[in-house]
Design an enzyme around this catalytic site. Structure first.
Site, mmCIF file in Angstrom:
data_model
loop_
_atom_site.group_PDB
_atom_site.id
_atom_site.type_symbol
_atom_site.label_atom_id
_atom_site.label_comp_id
_atom_site.label_asym_id
_atom_site.label_seq_id
_atom_site.Cartn_x
_atom_site.Cartn_y
_atom_site.Cartn_z
ATOM 1 N N LYS A 70 0.815 -1.223 0.000
ATOM 2 C CA LYS A 70 0.000 0.000 0.000
ATOM 3 C C LYS A 70 0.851 1.277 0.000
ATOM 4 O O LYS A 70 0.466 2.289 -0.567
ATOM 5 C CB LYS A 70 -0.960 -0.003 1.195
ATOM 6 C CG LYS A 70 -2.033 -1.089 1.079
ATOM 7 C CD LYS A 70 -3.032 -1.006 2.218
ATOM 8 C CE LYS A 70 -4.065 -2.129 2.107
ATOM 9 N NZ LYS A 70 -5.124 -2.021 3.112
ATOM 10 N N ASP A 107 -10.209 2.269 2.407
ATOM 11 C CA ASP A 107 -10.288 1.511 3.663
ATOM 12 C C ASP A 107 -11.058 2.276 4.744
ATOM 13 O O ASP A 107 -11.897 1.703 5.440
ATOM 14 C CB ASP A 107 -8.883 1.180 4.182
ATOM 15 C CG ASP A 107 -8.210 0.070 3.384
ATOM 16 O OD1 ASP A 107 -8.916 -0.834 2.908
ATOM 17 O OD2 ASP A 107 -6.977 0.115 3.253
ATOM 18 N N GLY A 134 -0.358 2.512 13.436
ATOM 19 C CA GLY A 134 0.295 2.130 12.180
ATOM 20 C C GLY A 134 -0.552 2.567 10.997
ATOM 21 O O GLY A 134 -1.415 3.453 11.094
ATOM 22 N N TYR A 218 -10.653 -9.989 10.898
ATOM 23 C CA TYR A 218 -11.840 -10.836 10.923
ATOM 24 C C TYR A 218 -11.432 -12.292 10.806
ATOM 25 O O TYR A 218 -10.352 -12.615 10.335
ATOM 26 C CB TYR A 218 -12.822 -10.459 9.809
ATOM 27 C CG TYR A 218 -12.324 -10.790 8.428
ATOM 28 C CD1 TYR A 218 -11.541 -9.894 7.724
ATOM 29 C CD2 TYR A 218 -12.614 -12.020 7.849
ATOM 30 C CE1 TYR A 218 -11.055 -10.214 6.469
ATOM 31 C CE2 TYR A 218 -12.136 -12.336 6.584
ATOM 32 C CZ TYR A 218 -11.352 -11.428 5.903
ATOM 33 O OH TYR A 218 -10.868 -11.739 4.668
HETATM 34 P P1 ATR Z 1 -0.665 -1.738 10.159
HETATM 35 O O1 ATR Z 1 -0.280 -1.205 8.828
HETATM 36 O O2 ATR Z 1 -1.467 -2.992 10.133
HETATM 37 O O3 ATR Z 1 -1.283 -0.699 11.022
HETATM 38 P P2 ATR Z 1 1.892 -1.434 11.449
HETATM 39 O O4 ATR Z 1 2.101 -0.150 10.746
HETATM 40 O O5 ATR Z 1 3.014 -2.400 11.549
HETATM 41 O O6 ATR Z 1 0.704 -2.248 10.819
HETATM 42 O O7 ATR Z 1 1.349 -1.096 12.905
HETATM 43 C C1 ATR Z 1 0.994 -2.089 13.800
HETATM 44 C C2 ATR Z 1 0.303 -1.448 14.980
HETATM 45 O O8 ATR Z 1 -0.181 -2.488 15.849
HETATM 46 C C3 ATR Z 1 1.192 -0.579 15.828
HETATM 47 O O9 ATR Z 1 0.407 0.471 16.336
HETATM 48 C C4 ATR Z 1 1.639 -1.529 16.934
HETATM 49 O O10 ATR Z 1 2.007 -0.894 18.147
HETATM 50 P P3 ATR Z 1 3.531 -0.313 18.332
HETATM 51 O O11 ATR Z 1 3.590 0.926 17.497
HETATM 52 O O12 ATR Z 1 3.648 -0.051 19.778
HETATM 53 O O13 ATR Z 1 4.433 -1.416 17.837
HETATM 54 C C5 ATR Z 1 0.363 -2.284 17.145
HETATM 55 N N1 ATR Z 1 0.526 -3.610 17.782
HETATM 56 C C6 ATR Z 1 0.997 -4.734 17.210
HETATM 57 N N2 ATR Z 1 0.941 -5.773 18.081
HETATM 58 C C7 ATR Z 1 0.400 -5.287 19.222
HETATM 59 C C8 ATR Z 1 0.072 -5.866 20.489
HETATM 60 N N3 ATR Z 1 0.288 -7.151 20.752
HETATM 61 N N4 ATR Z 1 -0.462 -5.063 21.437
HETATM 62 C C9 ATR Z 1 -0.686 -3.742 21.185
HETATM 63 N N5 ATR Z 1 -0.393 -3.143 20.010
HETATM 64 C C10 ATR Z 1 0.137 -3.903 19.038
#
Ligand code: ATR
Length: 279
Positions: A70, A107, A134, A218
């Site tokens: 993306k 989205d 993220g 989901y």
């Molecule tokens: P996406 O594009 O799906 O948003 P990303 O940019 O890698 O993926 O972001 C993942 C998000 O999920 C982040 O906000 C991450 O938190 P951190 O910034 O602290 O890493 C969050 N995240 C992933 N696993 C998590 C967990 N087990 N508990 C809480 N937050 C989580």
């Protein structure tokens, strides 16, 4: 009625074998009494630009873009919609009237449509807690505000990332500890945590006072996150299947000028997922 084969559409991703997009778009085309030529295309991790160049040079009409491309799609296009620019990511490519390929992002509007139309929960005047900072969270903030949310609180494990995202859109940020006291009517999980079954470190009171707890992920069964919210008294829980179908519907409308009916497609996929798991 069938037999019209429309120009090509694709979904670019890696992996993409399990993408439901072809079935969803075929169902939309069926609502028009048409068939559509929509394929999955697995793109090498360093090959998005080459794949997109070749597809559109070959007369491709429109594409969906899924993980992990993306951001690459956002960089590849020469024209971006306002919402794709805000999201920093592109999930839909279409040809404008002048032939230029535009990068859009459906989205966020897909999320809003699911919440307001399929779940029947108004966002106007509501306080929305958005978990995660993220890409998924970034694409949701403006559409939530545009739908009339009174406030959006971005909550993230890494607080600095929440602050950065919130500052971009003029909303508030918090860590999980301080977010616990913030009364939200709608809580949305935009973290990637549900992929691994993670629960969010928030007290039961957060779920108990929520009108809707939503997970962008989901699955055939409720995600552990949604089970936690439901057990703690959330009035309503919903996963991201409706968002998936609604973002596709918005893309289909951009390509074909026809707004598909989302609900029967969500119901059909849900039934298929449940049947596959029951077997
Ligand atoms: P996406 O594009 O799906 O948003 P990303 O940019 O890698 O993926 O972001 C993942 C998000 O999920 C982040 O906000 C991450 O938190 P951190 O910034 O602290 O890493 C969050 N995240 C992933 N696993 C998590 C967990 N087990 N508990 C809480 N937050 C989580």
């Amino acid at each position: 009625m069938f037999g019209f084969v429309m120009p090509d559409y694709v979904v670019f991703g890696n992996p993409v074998a399990h993408s439901r997009s072809p079935a969803i778009h075929q169902a939309f085309a069926g609502q028009q009494g048409l068939a559509i030529d929509y394929r999955r295309q697995c793109v090498p991790l360093d090959g998005f630009a080459a794949a997109a160049d070749a597809f559109f040079a070959g007369g491709g009409q429109g594409a969906n873009v899924t993980l992990p491309f993306k951001t690459e799609a956002h960089a590849w296009v020469s024209r971006l919609s306002e919402r794709a620019a805000a999201a920093g990511a592109v999930n839909t490519l279409y040809r404008a009237a002048d032939g230029v390929v535009v990068g859009d992002n459906t989205d966020g509007i897909g999320l809003v449509r699911d919440i307001t139309q399929l779940q029947g929960v108004a966002l106007s005047g509501k306080r929305v807690m958005l978990l995660g900072a993220g890409g998924a969270a970034r694409g949701a903030v403006l559409p939530l505000l545009a739908a009339g949310a009174a406030a959006v609180l971005v909550v993230n494990r890494t607080v600095a990332k929440a602050e950065q995202l919130a500052a971009r859109f003029g909303v508030s940020a918090a860590g999980f500890d301080t977010a616990a006291a913030w009364p939200a009517e709608v809580v949305i999980n935009a973290t990637s945590g549900s992929l691994s079954g993670a629960l969010m470190p928030l007290p039961d009171a957060v779920w108990a006072r929520a009108e809707l707890v939503y997970d962008m992920m989901y699955a055939a069964e409720l995600t552990p996150f949604l089970r936690q919210a439901q057990a703690a008294g959330a009035a309503r829980v919903a996963d991201g299947l409706g968002m998936l179908v609604a973002q596709a519907a918005e893309a289909y409308a951009l390509w074909r000028g026809f707004v598909p009916d989302i609900a029967p497609v969500v119901a059909a996929i849900r039934a298929e997922m449940e049947a596959a798991c029951a077997g």
